[in-house]
Each structure stands twice: as C-alpha cells, then as structure tokens.
Design a protein around this motif. Structure first.
Motif, PDB file in Angstrom:
ATOM      1  N   UNK A 199     -48.560  34.540 -33.142  1.00  0.00           N
ATOM      2  CA  UNK A 199     -48.318  35.820 -33.806  1.00  0.00           C
ATOM      3  C   UNK A 199     -49.253  35.986 -35.009  1.00  0.00           C
ATOM      4  N   UNK A 200     -50.338  35.227 -34.993  1.00  0.00           N
ATOM      5  CA  UNK A 200     -51.294  35.321 -36.094  1.00  0.00           C
ATOM      6  C   UNK A 200     -51.792  36.768 -36.228  1.00  0.00           C
ATOM      7  N   UNK A 201     -51.865  37.239 -37.440  1.00  0.00           N
ATOM      8  CA  UNK A 201     -52.318  38.605 -37.733  1.00  0.00           C
ATOM      9  C   UNK A 201     -51.513  39.670 -36.997  1.00  0.00           C
ATOM     10  N   UNK A 202     -50.270  39.385 -36.726  1.00  0.00           N
ATOM     11  CA  UNK A 202     -49.410  40.323 -35.998  1.00  0.00           C
ATOM     12  C   UNK A 202     -49.057  41.491 -36.926  1.00  0.00           C
ATOM     13  N   UNK A 203     -49.382  42.714 -36.532  1.00  0.00           N
ATOM     14  CA  UNK A 203     -49.080  43.826 -37.440  1.00  0.00           C
ATOM     15  C   UNK A 203     -47.577  43.993 -37.677  1.00  0.00           C
ATOM     16  N   UNK A 204     -47.206  44.233 -38.915  1.00  0.00           N
ATOM     17  CA  UNK A 204     -45.837  44.615 -39.245  1.00  0.00           C
ATOM     18  C   UNK A 204     -45.886  45.268 -40.610  1.00  0.00           C
ATOM     19  N   UNK A 205     -44.779  45.878 -41.014  1.00  0.00           N
ATOM     20  CA  UNK A 205     -44.729  46.508 -42.331  1.00  0.00           C
ATOM     21  C   UNK A 205     -44.238  45.531 -43.393  1.00  0.00           C
ATOM     22  N   UNK A 206     -44.101  44.246 -43.007  1.00  0.00           N
ATOM     23  CA  UNK A 206     -43.708  43.256 -44.019  1.00  0.00           C
ATOM     24  C   UNK A 206     -44.897  42.940 -44.909  1.00  0.00           C
ATOM     25  N   UNK A 207     -44.605  42.614 -46.150  1.00  0.00           N
ATOM     26  CA  UNK A 207     -45.693  42.267 -47.080  1.00  0.00           C
ATOM     27  C   UNK A 207     -46.476  41.069 -46.562  1.00  0.00           C
ATOM     28  N   UNK A 208     -45.760  40.147 -45.914  1.00  0.00           N
ATOM     29  CA  UNK A 208     -46.406  38.929 -45.445  1.00  0.00           C
ATOM     30  C   UNK A 208     -47.463  39.212 -44.383  1.00  0.00           C
TER      31      UNK A 208
ATOM     32  N   UNK B 107     -46.010  32.746 -22.790  1.00  0.00           N
ATOM     33  CA  UNK B 107     -46.363  33.863 -23.671  1.00  0.00           C
ATOM     34  C   UNK B 107     -45.347  34.111 -24.779  1.00  0.00           C
ATOM     35  N   UNK B 108     -44.313  33.301 -24.858  1.00  0.00           N
ATOM     36  CA  UNK B 108     -43.330  33.506 -25.922  1.00  0.00           C
ATOM     37  C   UNK B 108     -43.563  32.488 -27.037  1.00  0.00           C
ATOM     38  N   UNK B 109     -44.043  32.952 -28.201  1.00  0.00           N
ATOM     39  CA  UNK B 109     -44.302  31.994 -29.284  1.00  0.00           C
ATOM     40  C   UNK B 109     -43.030  31.441 -29.931  1.00  0.00           C
ATOM     41  N   UNK B 110     -41.880  32.016 -29.613  1.00  0.00           N
ATOM     42  CA  UNK B 110     -40.612  31.548 -30.204  1.00  0.00           C
ATOM     43  C   UNK B 110     -39.623  31.102 -29.141  1.00  0.00           C
ATOM     44  N   UNK B 111     -40.022  30.196 -28.243  1.00  0.00           N
ATOM     45  CA  UNK B 111     -39.140  29.879 -27.114  1.00  0.00           C
ATOM     46  C   UNK B 111     -37.773  29.352 -27.541  1.00  0.00           C
ATOM     47  N   UNK B 112     -37.732  28.659 -28.686  1.00  0.00           N
ATOM     48  CA  UNK B 112     -36.470  28.031 -29.094  1.00  0.00           C
ATOM     49  C   UNK B 112     -35.392  29.067 -29.395  1.00  0.00           C
ATOM     50  N   UNK B 113     -35.801  30.278 -29.745  1.00  0.00           N
ATOM     51  CA  UNK B 113     -34.793  31.299 -30.057  1.00  0.00           C
ATOM     52  C   UNK B 113     -34.030  31.728 -28.814  1.00  0.00           C
ATOM     53  N   UNK B 114     -34.698  31.704 -27.670  1.00  0.00           N
ATOM     54  CA  UNK B 114     -34.010  32.096 -26.443  1.00  0.00           C
ATOM     55  C   UNK B 114     -33.267  30.936 -25.806  1.00  0.00           C
ATOM     56  N   UNK B 115     -33.760  29.735 -26.031  1.00  0.00           N
ATOM     57  CA  UNK B 115     -33.183  28.599 -25.318  1.00  0.00           C
ATOM     58  C   UNK B 115     -31.721  28.384 -25.687  1.00  0.00           C
ATOM     59  N   UNK B 132     -37.752  37.476 -28.002  1.00  0.00           N
ATOM     60  CA  UNK B 132     -38.658  37.822 -26.912  1.00  0.00           C
ATOM     61  C   UNK B 132     -40.111  37.785 -27.393  1.00  0.00           C
ATOM     62  N   UNK B 133     -40.394  36.963 -28.370  1.00  0.00           N
ATOM     63  CA  UNK B 133     -41.783  36.703 -28.740  1.00  0.00           C
ATOM     64  C   UNK B 133     -42.179  37.183 -30.121  1.00  0.00           C
ATOM     65  N   UNK B 134     -41.655  38.318 -30.542  1.00  0.00           N
ATOM     66  CA  UNK B 134     -42.007  38.816 -31.877  1.00  0.00           C
ATOM     67  C   UNK B 134     -43.344  39.544 -31.937  1.00  0.00           C
ATOM     68  N   UNK B 135     -43.929  39.863 -30.773  1.00  0.00           N
ATOM     69  CA  UNK B 135     -45.211  40.581 -30.769  1.00  0.00           C
ATOM     70  C   UNK B 135     -45.028  42.006 -31.305  1.00  0.00           C
ATOM     71  N   UNK B 136     -46.034  42.485 -32.008  1.00  0.00           N
ATOM     72  CA  UNK B 136     -46.011  43.869 -32.471  1.00  0.00           C
ATOM     73  C   UNK B 136     -46.007  44.817 -31.267  1.00  0.00           C
ATOM     74  N   UNK B 137     -45.283  45.914 -31.402  1.00  0.00           N
ATOM     75  CA  UNK B 137     -45.146  46.862 -30.317  1.00  0.00           C
ATOM     76  C   UNK B 137     -46.255  47.901 -30.286  1.00  0.00           C
ATOM     77  N   UNK B 138     -46.100  48.870 -29.387  1.00  0.00           N
ATOM     78  CA  UNK B 138     -47.187  49.793 -29.062  1.00  0.00           C
ATOM     79  C   UNK B 138     -46.927  51.222 -29.513  1.00  0.00           C
ATOM     80  N   UNK B 139     -45.870  51.464 -30.295  1.00  0.00           N
ATOM     81  CA  UNK B 139     -45.771  52.778 -30.929  1.00  0.00           C
ATOM     82  C   UNK B 139     -46.664  52.726 -32.158  1.00  0.00           C
TER      83      UNK B 139
END
Lengths: 217, 389
Positions: A199-208, B107-115, B132-139
């Motif tokens: 999730x490196x450089x993952x966009x979000x509105x968090x300050x982090x 493709x899930x960087x946070x597998x432990x959360x689902x396990x 489900x991974x925490x990836x930024x969405x597409x809106x």
C-alpha cells in the motif's frame, strides 16, 4: 509509532522481524489471536524468562529448489521485512540484521547459519552472548498434487529473565504468530509474482498519506 | 487529485488526496473515465463491515485510460481504454490458475485481517476496507491497478462507457450467479433483488438458457426494468403474504429450480422475521439481515441450486436444515470477473447485452456524495449513479 512505548517488546520483535511488520500487527491487535505460540520451560529466578516458539506454514506454487534459492538470495530477507530491517550477509554463514527505528535508534545484531540443506532446510541462530537468544528455521517440503511446496517458518525466542523480559514475553506471545505468517505470505507473493503486495503511496485523505503525488489534473 | 473519501459512518466527502504512483513493476496508472456506485459499498458506508479507516478513497467499479505503465507490464499499453474487475488478481497463484480469481492468494497486503474471520485471506479489492486489502478506490481522477496484465481488459472500439462500466462488477457478478445455477432447458430461476447485479443475473440466466426468470423486489421502477429490459416476471414482496408461497404457486408447487440472492446483508422485508433482523442489527448484535437469503432457501425446489451473490458477514438464524433436508447445492463467491469479462465484452459487442440502462443518474465526481445518497435511498428511481471525474 514513536508515541507507542514498546520498550523491550518492540526491541525483540523488531530484532526478530522488523518494525514495519510489528507496527502492522499491533495496529490490528484486536483482529489477531494469540493462537499457538507455545510456552517452553519455566521462568527461572535471575535467569531467562519463558521462551516463545512459533511456527506457521504456507503453500507456495514453486519447487523447493526455487524457493530455497529465493530465500537464500542476499536481498530476499530485507524485502520480506518490508524495508525496515536490512539483512546483509557477512563473512561465512553470518548475517547482520540492522533495524532502523521506529524506536529512534538502530539495532544491529548477528546470526549464523547452523544448518543449510539446499532445497530442504535452513536453520540459523544468534551468536553466543547475544542478549536475546534466537533460533529460526525455514523448511521446504513437497506439497501434494499441483500445489508446489509447503514452507514452514519456525522461530524460537528466549529473552533474558527479570521483570522486563517476562513482561515482554507476556505481550509478545500475542504477536509473533501474525508476524511469522506475514513474512511467509510476503515470501509466497514474491516467489509467485515477483512482487509483494503493498500500500506504499496509497492515496487517502489521511495526513499520513503525505504529499507524494504531483500529477496536476 | 480529487477523490471520494469515507470519513466515518455515512460521511462521504470529496477531498484532495495525493495522486497514485507506480509502486510495483506490474502496476499501471489509469485515468478514470467513469465509475459507479455499488450496493456492496453501502455495507461499509453504513458501518456494517469493519476495517474502513478515515480518509479511505472508495469505489471499486470503474473503467478508464492507461496513462502510465510499470516496467514489467507486457500486454497493457499507454493509451489503452480498459475496464477493470473490482477484485485484484495476480494471475499466477493456484486460485487464479483455476479460474477462482476473487480468491487470489497474492494481492491482499493485509491477509491477517481476514484470516481471523474467514480462516484464509481472499484477494484485494479497490476501495473496500482494509481487510480486503486497503487499496485506494476508483472514485477519483486516477487509480493504481496492480498486476495490470491480468486486471485490465481492452474495450473494443465503438462501445460507450455506459455500455462497458458495469462489466467491472455488476455484469460479471450477475453472470457468475446465473452460471452457478447450472441452468437446464426449461429451467426457472428466481432472483432476489432487481438492482444492478440482480438485473444482470436475470439477463444472464436467459443468455444461459433459462425459460423463466422471476424477479423479487419492492421498488416499482426496478420491477419495471426487470420486466421490460430483462424479460423477467415480477413479484412485489410487499404485495404478497409470503414470497415462498407465491413462488411455489408460480411454479406448480415445485419452487424455482435455482434461486439467486442478489441482495445481501442489508435486505429489507416484511413481517416478524424482518423486524427481528432489523432490531438485532441496530443493536449491533449481528451484522446481517438475512430475509432474502432465508426466503431463497425456503423457496428453492428440492435438489435445486442456491446461488449467493449478496455480501454477508456472520449471519445467525441460517436455515441449514432446509438446505440439508432439501438437498440443495449452494454456490457462492465474490465475483470471478477475470473469468467472465471477455465473454461479456463479446455479448455487448454483438448487441446481446446492453447494461447501459442501469445508468439512471449521472454526476460529476465532485457531486459523488449526493449520488451515493440518491443511490442508497433509491431516490427518483435511482438504480445506479455514475461519476465522471
């Protein structure tokens, strides 16, 4: 992360597996269970605290030989540790572990390989005299059908005695299972896809999220 | 860039966030040309699925143009116009190689959360909780697409965004639900929920050879779409004493051969069972309202198939006795989009499927919070709202 005073717990786990992984696991403590970390031995007055042993497995769709080679490649351990810990080969079978923060200082530490069976098993332990006694082993076994190889990672940790050591172990017991599993799953992704999900450089509105993006739209 | 962010339960805002970047060798960056609301977003917007974090960019159903390409990307090129399934897959693991794409191992960087909840982790998904991974969405104006060679599908010339956008999620999910039914000639399929996924399931059931499709919903405009666009018979559950009884009567006492649940954990219904679910959910004693799923189980003919597309958590009062005693086959999954998108693109290109009628409302990305509000409350007959950055 700096605001969390992890003290000895943080130090051990950072030395074992790297700060980023610890941070990830502690960040989600409620989701984790202190499942099968085993207790070994009894606390000794003035001696060592109880040890923790943890073992986790994952199945990877590659041959044992391929996985062994990847595990032994000089840059692999550092990649599995998420960039927070550098593991560099020193002379002979020794490896130097250097963990940068999150504790505001770097901790360096050496292990040596005590068993090395290509395509089968690698075992390492801390050099004699280290404050924290550590042993680790990775084992590769053929899986049934087309599944590839079952990979088992085992860690055995035996800290010094006294209050800090025992308190550290009480807290740590909830953590290493998740850490070991995370390292294994990262190893699996690296072996099967050539990259580790991130999730490196993952966009979000968090300050982090920081100001890493520059595209003008 | 600007992006629609989740800030807490029912608190969506469009905010300025950092642009995505190529971080892994198989990534591309997509300039999003259209994205759409999905019913499963409502589960975390409403707070029923945990592990959202304040500031997360949401949205998982989208298409766009490739503007940057990672060094290991082989097939996808800059300038390609593509549609992207909502689940992120690696293409290399056992699950991907067995067409079980949403179960991808890598493709899930946070597998432990689902396990903790599921035993094993599933694939990552865009903008859909950290479990489900925490990836930024597409809106958003731009989105990072990992493993692009497996996750981007080239859109043929001549197709409009509105015809293609739902191939990202609603259409393959619906198609998969119908595919699960093992439809035989003369078969009858009942579909709970006439939203985007339900309507696509109805159309897919006909494409796969069903003789009759029965749609169950309560909103007149959705039932009308089911009749007029999908060719289904319709059942307004607020107008009958018992959906199960009504379906039995419509099928000569047998029950439908297959039942598709396209509703999920926030089902509405009538009667005591629904009141019970609603009260327990409001008190956070459980996460799921199981009205639609329970009806589907009871209505299905003996030896028939139950196909579950609705998203569920840890539902209680699950009629396993009916499933067991009636010998039902249960098929379910999050969408295996990568399996179905190529054939759906062919159906659309040949004019056999045109999902564009799902677009009932259009908004700029800046107005996305209003779009979600209309979508959630079904205001003005909103079936799907689409956003253009």
């Amino acid at each position: 992360m700096r605001s969390i005073n992890l003290g000895h717990v943080g130090r051990i786990a950072a030395v074992v597996l790297g700060g980023s992984l610890l941070k990830m696991s502690l960040g989600h403590r409620r989701m984790l269970r202190p499942h099968t970390a085993k207790r070994r031995g009894a606390p000794k007055a003035g001696g060592h605290a109880e040890a923790v042993e943890v073992e986790r497995s994952v199945t990877i769709g590659k041959t044992a030989e391929e996985l062994y080679r990847l595990w032994r490649a000089p840059e692999t351990l550092s990649r599995l540790l998420g960039g927070f810990a550098e593991v560099t080969p020193v002379e002979g079978d020794r490896m130097r572990w250097k963990v940068q923060g999150p504790f505001g200082q770097s901790v360096a530490w050496e292990t040596r390989i005590v068993e090395d069976l290509p395509g089968e098993r690698v075992r390492w332990e801390s050099l004699p005299g280290a404050a924290w006694s550590l042993q680790g082993a990775v084992q590769f076994r053929a899986a049934p059908a087309q599944w590839g190889t079952e990979v088992t990672l085992r860690l055995h940790l035996h800290p010094p005695g006294g209050m800090p050591g025992e308190a550290a172990m009480r807290r740590l017991r909830a953590v290493p299972g998740g850490l070991v599993l995370k390292v294994l799953r990262r190893f699996k992704s690296l072996a099967e896809t050539g990259e580790i999900p991130t999730l490196k450089n993952n966009p979000s509105a968090r300050k982090s999220a920081s100001a890493h993006g520059k595209r003008v739209c | 860039m600007r992006a629609l962010c989740w800030n807490g339960v029912n608190d969506l805002r469009v905010e300025t966030v950092p642009d995505p970047q190529i971080v892994s060798p198989h990534d591309v960056i997509l300039r999003v040309t259209m994205s759409t609301t999905c019913g499963s977003d409502l589960h975390f917007i409403d707070g029923y699925i945990p592990t959202m974090r304040e500031g997360d960019v949401i949205g998982h159903e989208f298409m766009g143009e490739v503007v940057e390409v990672g060094r290991e990307v082989k097939k996808v090129k800059k300038g390609d116009r593509v549609v992207v399934p909502s689940f992120i897959v690696c293409g290399n693991c056992w699950y991907c190689q067995h067409d079980l794409w949403s179960l991808c191992d890598n493709t899930n960087p946070n597998p432990e959360l689902q396990m903790a909840a599921f035993g094993q982790p599933t694939a990552g998904i865009y903008g859909y909780t950290h479990a489900f991974g925490g990836y930024a969405g597409a809106h958003a104006h731009y989105v990072r697409v990992p493993h692009a060679d497996n996750d981007c599908f080239l859109v043929p010339e001549g197709l409009r965004d509105e015809q293609v956008i739902f191939l990202s999620d609603a259409a393959p999910t619906g198609y998969m639900g119908a595919d699960f039914c093992g439809i035989q000639p003369g078969g009858t399929v009942a579909v709970w929920g006439a939203g985007g996924v339900g309507l696509m399931a109805m159309e897919s059931a006909f494409l796969l050879g069903a003789e009759r499709v029965i749609a169950i919903d309560r909103f007149p405009e959705r039932l009308r779409l089911a009749r007029e666009k999908a060719g289904a018979e319709t059942l307004d559950y607020t107008q009958v004493d018992s959906v199960v009884e009504a379906l039995r009567e419509m099928t000569g006492g047998r029950g439908p051969d297959a039942c598709i649940d396209a509703v999920g954990m926030e089902a509405h219904g009538t009667g005591v069972g629904y009141a019970y679910d609603r009260a327990k959910q409001a008190l956070h004693l459980h996460s799921d309202r199981g009205q639609a799923l329970r009806e589907a189980i009871l209505a299905c003919r003996k030896g028939g198939t139950l196909s579950i597309l609705g998203v569920y958590g840890l539902m209680d009062k699950f009629p396993i006795g009916a499933i067991m005693n009636k010998g039902l086959t249960v098929r379910t999954a999050q969408q295996h989009g990568q399996k179905y998108v190529p054939r759906l693109l062919e159906h659309v290109a040949r004019g056999e499927l045109d999902p564009s009628y799902l677009v009932t409302h259009r908004f700029s990305l800046e107005d996305a919070p209003r779009g979600y509000e209309m979508f959630k409350n079904k205001e003005e007959g909103c079936v799907r709202a689409v956003f253009t950055p």
